[in-house]
Design a protein around this motif. Sequence first.
Motif, PDB file in Angstrom:
ATOM      1  N   LEU A 113      18.426  22.431  59.391  1.00 41.34           N
ATOM      2  CA  LEU A 113      19.753  22.833  58.942  1.00 41.34           C
ATOM      3  C   LEU A 113      20.458  21.695  58.206  1.00 41.34           C
ATOM      4  O   LEU A 113      21.156  21.913  57.209  1.00 41.34           O
ATOM      5  CB  LEU A 113      20.595  23.334  60.120  1.00 41.34           C
ATOM      6  N   LYS A 114      20.261  20.468  58.668  1.00 40.87           N
ATOM      7  CA  LYS A 114      20.830  19.305  57.994  1.00 40.87           C
ATOM      8  C   LYS A 114      20.232  19.166  56.586  1.00 40.87           C
ATOM      9  O   LYS A 114      20.950  18.947  55.618  1.00 40.87           O
ATOM     10  CB  LYS A 114      20.568  18.035  58.804  1.00 40.87           C
ATOM     11  N   ALA A 115      18.913  19.313  56.495  1.00 41.91           N
ATOM     12  CA  ALA A 115      18.238  19.211  55.195  1.00 41.91           C
ATOM     13  C   ALA A 115      18.710  20.322  54.258  1.00 41.91           C
ATOM     14  O   ALA A 115      18.925  20.085  53.058  1.00 41.91           O
ATOM     15  CB  ALA A 115      16.726  19.267  55.381  1.00 41.91           C
ATOM     16  N   GLY A 127      22.613  22.001  49.681  1.00 41.61           N
ATOM     17  CA  GLY A 127      23.676  22.935  49.339  1.00 41.61           C
ATOM     18  C   GLY A 127      23.391  24.366  49.739  1.00 41.61           C
ATOM     19  O   GLY A 127      24.008  25.297  49.227  1.00 41.61           O
ATOM     20  N   VAL A 128      22.458  24.552  50.654  1.00 45.37           N
ATOM     21  CA  VAL A 128      22.087  25.893  51.108  1.00 45.37           C
ATOM     22  C   VAL A 128      22.826  26.196  52.403  1.00 45.37           C
ATOM     23  O   VAL A 128      22.740  25.448  53.369  1.00 45.37           O
ATOM     24  CB  VAL A 128      20.553  26.004  51.343  1.00 45.37           C
ATOM     25  N   PHE A 188       9.054  35.051  49.534  1.00 44.30           N
ATOM     26  CA  PHE A 188       7.951  35.359  50.436  1.00 44.30           C
ATOM     27  C   PHE A 188       8.270  36.716  51.045  1.00 44.30           C
ATOM     28  O   PHE A 188       9.323  36.883  51.663  1.00 44.30           O
ATOM     29  CB  PHE A 188       7.816  34.296  51.535  1.00 44.30           C
ATOM     30  N   CYS A 189       7.405  37.685  50.814  1.00 49.05           N
ATOM     31  CA  CYS A 189       7.617  39.058  51.302  1.00 49.05           C
ATOM     32  C   CYS A 189       8.953  39.612  50.814  1.00 49.05           C
ATOM     33  O   CYS A 189       9.665  40.303  51.543  1.00 49.05           O
ATOM     34  CB  CYS A 189       7.528  39.116  52.814  1.00 49.05           C
ATOM     35  N   GLY A 190       9.334  39.256  49.594  1.00 49.16           N
ATOM     36  CA  GLY A 190      10.561  39.772  49.008  1.00 49.16           C
ATOM     37  C   GLY A 190      11.836  39.108  49.482  1.00 49.16           C
ATOM     38  O   GLY A 190      12.932  39.555  49.168  1.00 49.16           O
ATOM     39  N   LYS A 191      11.723  38.045  50.251  1.00 49.69           N
ATOM     40  CA  LYS A 191      12.904  37.346  50.764  1.00 49.69           C
ATOM     41  C   LYS A 191      12.984  35.954  50.151  1.00 49.69           C
ATOM     42  O   LYS A 191      11.970  35.342  49.838  1.00 49.69           O
ATOM     43  CB  LYS A 191      12.858  37.247  52.282  1.00 49.69           C
ATOM     44  N   GLU A 192      14.223  35.461  50.021  1.00 51.57           N
ATOM     45  CA  GLU A 192      14.455  34.132  49.462  1.00 51.57           C
ATOM     46  C   GLU A 192      13.845  33.060  50.365  1.00 51.57           C
ATOM     47  O   GLU A 192      13.907  33.155  51.586  1.00 51.57           O
ATOM     48  CB  GLU A 192      15.956  33.878  49.326  1.00 51.57           C
ATOM     49  N   VAL A 193      13.278  32.046  49.733  1.00 54.68           N
ATOM     50  CA  VAL A 193      12.626  30.953  50.464  1.00 54.68           C
ATOM     51  C   VAL A 193      13.148  29.618  49.957  1.00 54.68           C
ATOM     52  O   VAL A 193      13.350  29.439  48.749  1.00 54.68           O
ATOM     53  CB  VAL A 193      11.097  31.017  50.274  1.00 54.68           C
ATOM     54  N   VAL A 194      13.363  28.694  50.876  1.00 60.28           N
ATOM     55  CA  VAL A 194      13.706  27.317  50.518  1.00 60.28           C
ATOM     56  C   VAL A 194      12.668  26.418  51.191  1.00 60.28           C
ATOM     57  O   VAL A 194      12.410  26.560  52.389  1.00 60.28           O
ATOM     58  CB  VAL A 194      15.135  26.950  51.003  1.00 60.28           C
ATOM     59  N   ALA A 195      12.079  25.530  50.414  1.00 58.85           N
ATOM     60  CA  ALA A 195      11.060  24.633  50.941  1.00 58.85           C
ATOM     61  C   ALA A 195      11.681  23.325  51.410  1.00 58.85           C
ATOM     62  O   ALA A 195      12.475  22.714  50.711  1.00 58.85           O
ATOM     63  CB  ALA A 195      10.002  24.347  49.880  1.00 58.85           C
ATOM     64  N   ILE A 196      11.302  22.932  52.616  1.00 61.12           N
ATOM     65  CA  ILE A 196      11.642  21.627  53.180  1.00 61.12           C
ATOM     66  C   ILE A 196      10.302  21.014  53.560  1.00 61.12           C
ATOM     67  O   ILE A 196       9.676  21.443  54.529  1.00 61.12           O
ATOM     68  CB  ILE A 196      12.559  21.738  54.418  1.00 61.12           C
TER      69      ILE A 196
END
Length: 69
Positions: free
Chosen positions: A19-21, A26-27, A54-62
């Motif tokens: 969550l910090k990352a 800014g997410v 991924f599977c139609g959902k938004e993804v953020v990579a950490i």
Amino acid sequence: MTNTYEFKNLTTNDQKDYLKALKELGVEGIPEAYVFYDELSEKEVEIYEESSEFCGKEVVAIGDTLLIF
């Protein structure tokens, strides 16, 4: 399809770190699930790299973890 894991099942410390990352990027919001990049099939990697989904959902990579919203 690759297995996803529920975000709420991570340890409290891991959740805080992610969550910090995310906040630093800014997410806002809490991910529903996560998946490890190296567990994706070739087709899933291709879709993710083209659409950041991924599977139609938004993804953020950490790092090597894809957080699914």
